[in-house]
Design a protein around this motif. Structure first.
Motif, short mmCIF file in Angstrom:
data_model
loop_
_atom_site.label_atom_id
_atom_site.label_comp_id
_atom_site.label_asym_id
_atom_site.label_seq_id
_atom_site.Cartn_x
_atom_site.Cartn_y
_atom_site.Cartn_z
N UNK A 1 -2.36 -5.08 11.31
CA UNK A 1 -1.99 -3.85 10.53
C UNK A 1 -0.70 -4.04 9.54
N UNK A 2 -0.51 -3.36 8.53
CA UNK A 2 0.69 -3.53 7.72
C UNK A 2 0.93 -2.44 7.23
N UNK A 3 2.09 -1.95 6.67
CA UNK A 3 2.70 -1.03 5.91
C UNK A 3 2.57 -1.31 4.40
N UNK A 4 2.59 -0.11 3.44
CA UNK A 4 2.68 -0.39 2.11
C UNK A 4 3.20 0.79 1.38
N UNK A 5 4.05 0.59 0.52
CA UNK A 5 4.58 1.71 -0.57
C UNK A 5 3.96 1.51 -1.65
N UNK A 6 3.59 2.78 -2.33
CA UNK A 6 2.96 2.54 -3.60
C UNK A 6 3.15 3.92 -4.46
N UNK A 7 3.60 3.99 -5.71
CA UNK A 7 3.63 5.31 -6.35
C UNK A 7 2.40 5.56 -6.62
N UNK A 8 2.21 7.02 -6.65
CA UNK A 8 0.71 7.67 -6.86
C UNK A 8 0.38 7.35 -8.32
N UNK A 9 1.00 7.38 -9.17
CA UNK A 9 0.55 7.11 -10.68
C UNK A 9 0.95 5.81 -11.22
N UNK A 10 1.44 5.10 -10.36
CA UNK A 10 1.95 3.69 -10.75
C UNK A 10 0.90 2.46 -10.96
N UNK A 11 1.21 1.40 -10.79
CA UNK A 11 0.50 0.32 -11.24
C UNK A 11 0.55 -0.52 -9.81
N UNK A 12 -0.42 -1.47 -9.79
CA UNK A 12 -0.66 -2.51 -8.49
C UNK A 12 0.65 -3.17 -8.33
N UNK A 13 1.35 -3.70 -9.66
CA UNK A 13 2.58 -4.37 -9.58
C UNK A 13 3.60 -3.72 -8.74
N UNK A 14 3.66 -2.20 -8.69
CA UNK A 14 4.63 -1.56 -7.97
C UNK A 14 4.49 -1.49 -6.44
N UNK A 15 3.46 -1.97 -6.05
CA UNK A 15 2.99 -1.88 -4.66
C UNK A 15 3.79 -2.77 -3.80
N UNK A 16 4.51 -2.34 -2.70
CA UNK A 16 5.22 -3.19 -1.86
C UNK A 16 4.62 -3.26 -0.58
N UNK A 17 4.19 -4.26 -0.02
CA UNK A 17 3.65 -4.37 1.56
C UNK A 17 4.70 -5.18 2.43
N UNK A 18 4.47 -4.76 3.59
CA UNK A 18 4.98 -5.26 4.72
C UNK A 18 4.61 -6.35 5.11
N UNK A 19 5.02 -7.29 6.12
CA UNK A 19 4.22 -8.49 6.86
C UNK A 19 3.41 -7.89 7.87
N UNK A 20 2.27 -8.34 8.70
CA UNK A 20 1.85 -7.86 9.55
C UNK A 20 2.43 -7.37 10.69
N UNK A 21 2.25 -6.39 11.26
CA UNK A 21 2.69 -5.70 12.82
C UNK A 21 4.04 -5.37 12.35
N UNK A 22 4.54 -5.37 11.04
CA UNK A 22 6.01 -4.88 11.22
C UNK A 22 6.06 -3.31 11.00
N UNK A 23 6.99 -2.80 11.70
CA UNK A 23 6.73 -1.15 11.85
C UNK A 23 7.79 -0.61 11.11
#
Length: 488
Positions: A369-391
């Motif tokens: 499991x992991x978390x991610x932030x992404x803009x609704x109308x943005x690009x994949x370049x703007x997506x930020x992901x956490x490491x696995x199991x980070x809360x």
């Protein structure tokens, strides 16, 4: 000639010996039969004529080893003496069959039917299959079978095969203490294992092929042992556990309780307890006020349920439903994972400034499991992901817009929450518009209040003026009356 005479003279002797051998073979017969403890067997008096064709002077006997069990002579039947099968046996008169019911392991032996010069020996082999806990188990318990055999002959080496309630072959662990007793250990049971199982025993010598059915009932939850549920802050959630007692027709009462703890090792709180009667009626009692939860109205065959109308972040943790039957326990857990988002600084985003968005979930999470932030109308370049199991995951942004935080396990998005970052200019315009509307409404309200107050003041002034005039008029009238009296 002599040799020929000798051969001819030997022929009658050979024929006589052959006749005697056939007669002996026909006069005595050996049979083998298998019976189950608690069951019934019918032993045949093979070759005997039907009762209507038997000569009146026929004598028929049934023996166990050398003990006379039953005798019929001149069509009169009687028991020689009470025996170990008295009250459990009958003679089927048509063919003089011996029927024995409610078999016991000690009933094994040689049973002989005698009529005329004929004897029929039946070797009765008895098998008993006992199942632990009378076949009533809780999920994850391991049943044990004990197979016992008894025979008048040397005991055979049995091979044992098991088939579960879905007719799937099961490979058990078999402990052979000796040829008389076999101990069979099965796997941990699941609720889906309830039903009729079959134990198949086989032997080549003597030939045994016997299927022994036995009932298995497994009481437990239709939920998995551990289940994860996901919720966002302030949303409602219902946690439920469905029992299978009605499905398997469990006819005995049992009790249980629902506990909650925020994390492993933390203090456990009892939320409710319940009991289910032998008739299947569910009764629940609320025990704790630590959480703001509700118990939905129970109906026949309804699950154990709790409702959290508005989830808080600290409502996360382990919710364990446990049932108890005869001091044995089974449980099922639901791990509630709650997500929340926040912004620092809170409020509108000024031109040239930045804001940090924080997405947080209560743990622990699955390994993938992991978390991610992404803009609704943005690009994949703007997506930020956490490491696995980070809360916890933070992202710093300098442009306004709608952002989404996702919790993903593998390739499956489990839960999402949106956060809208608004521009300051838009926010200020909204504030100005709101203030203008609010100010206009306030001025209008004040104007109305002033008008109403002025009207009321004017009315009071006119009323006071009229009252003063009335008093003056009354005073003048009294003065005239007094002067008139004085003149008289």
């Amino acid at each position: 000639m002599e040799s020929s005479g000798t051969a001819l003279s030997c022929t009658p002797a050979a024929l006589l010996l052959l006749h005697l051998g056939l007669t002996s073979s026909m006069a005595q017969k050996n049979e083998f039969q298998t019976g189950l403890v608690g069951g019934e067997v019918t032993l045949n008096c093979t070759g005997i004529l039907p009762e209507s064709q038997l000569p009146r002077d026929s004598v028929v006997r049934w023996k166990y080893s050398d003990t006379l069990l039953w005798r019929m002579e001149n069509n009169q039947k009687y028991w020689k003496k009470p025996s170990f099968i008295t009250g459990r046996s009958d003679i089927k008169m048509q063919y003089k069959q011996l029927s024995v019911r409610d078999l016991k392991l000690s009933d094994a032996g040689i049973y002989t039917c005698e009529y005329g010069t004929h004897k029929v020996h039946t070797s009765l082999h008895i098998v008993n299959l006992a199942i632990s806990l009378d076949g009533h188990f809780l999920q994850n318990e391991v049943p044990k079978l004990i197979l016992t055999q008894n025979s008048p002959s040397p005991l055979p080496d049995l091979s044992i095969t098991l088939f579960d309630s879905n007719n799937n072959r099961v490979t058990p662990e078999i402990q052979k203490k000796n040829l008389q007793e076999y101990i069979v250990n099965l796997k941990k049971l699941e609720t889906m294992d309830s039903g009729t199982w079959v134990c198949q025993i086989h032997s080549d010598s003597p030939l045994i092929n016997q299927n022994i059915p036995f009932a298995v009932k497994v009481l437990g939850f239709q939920n998995p042992d551990l289940e994860r549920r996901y919720a966002t802050v302030d949303s409602p959630v219902i946690l439920s556990w469905r029992l299978n007692s009605q499905k398997i027709k469990w006819k005995k009462g049992f009790t249980g309780q629902l506990n909650w703890k925020q994390q492993e090792g933390a203090e456990s709180h009892e939320l409710l307890d319940f009991n289910i009667t032998a008739e299947g009626q569910l009764h629940e009692t609320k025990k704790s006020n630590n959480l703001l939860f509700e118990i939905p109205e129970s109906k026949p065959e309804s699950p154990i349920e709790v409702k959290l109308p508005k989830v808080h972040f600290n409502h996360s943790g382990q919710y364990q439903c446990q049932l108890e039957y005869e001091r044995r326990h089974a449980q099922s857990k639901i791990e509630l994972v709650v997500m929340k988002v926040s912004a620092n600084p809170a409020g509108p985003l000024s031109r040239g400034a930045s804001v940090t968005l924080t997405c947080q979930v209560s743990g622990p999470l699955a390994p993938d499991a992991y978390l991610s932030w992404e803009p609704v109308n943005g690009s994949k370049m703007d997506i930020k992901k956490s490491k696995q199991r980070e809360v916890k995951l933070e992202v710093t942004i300098s442009t306004a817009g709608l952002w989404s935080c996702h919790l993903t396990e593998g390739s499956d998005k489990k839960i999402s929450i949106h956060y809208h970052v608004e521009e300051a200019s838009v926010w200020i315009s909204n504030v100005i518009i709101g203030a203008s509307i609010g100010g206009s409404l306030l001025v209008f309200a004040l104007g109305c209040l002033c008008i109403i107050s002025g009207v009321r003041w004017q009315r009071r002034r006119q009323r006071a003026k009229r009252m003063a005039q009335a008093r003056q008029h009354l005073l003048e009238n009294k003065t005239c009356q007094c002067q008139h009296r004085l003149r008289k």
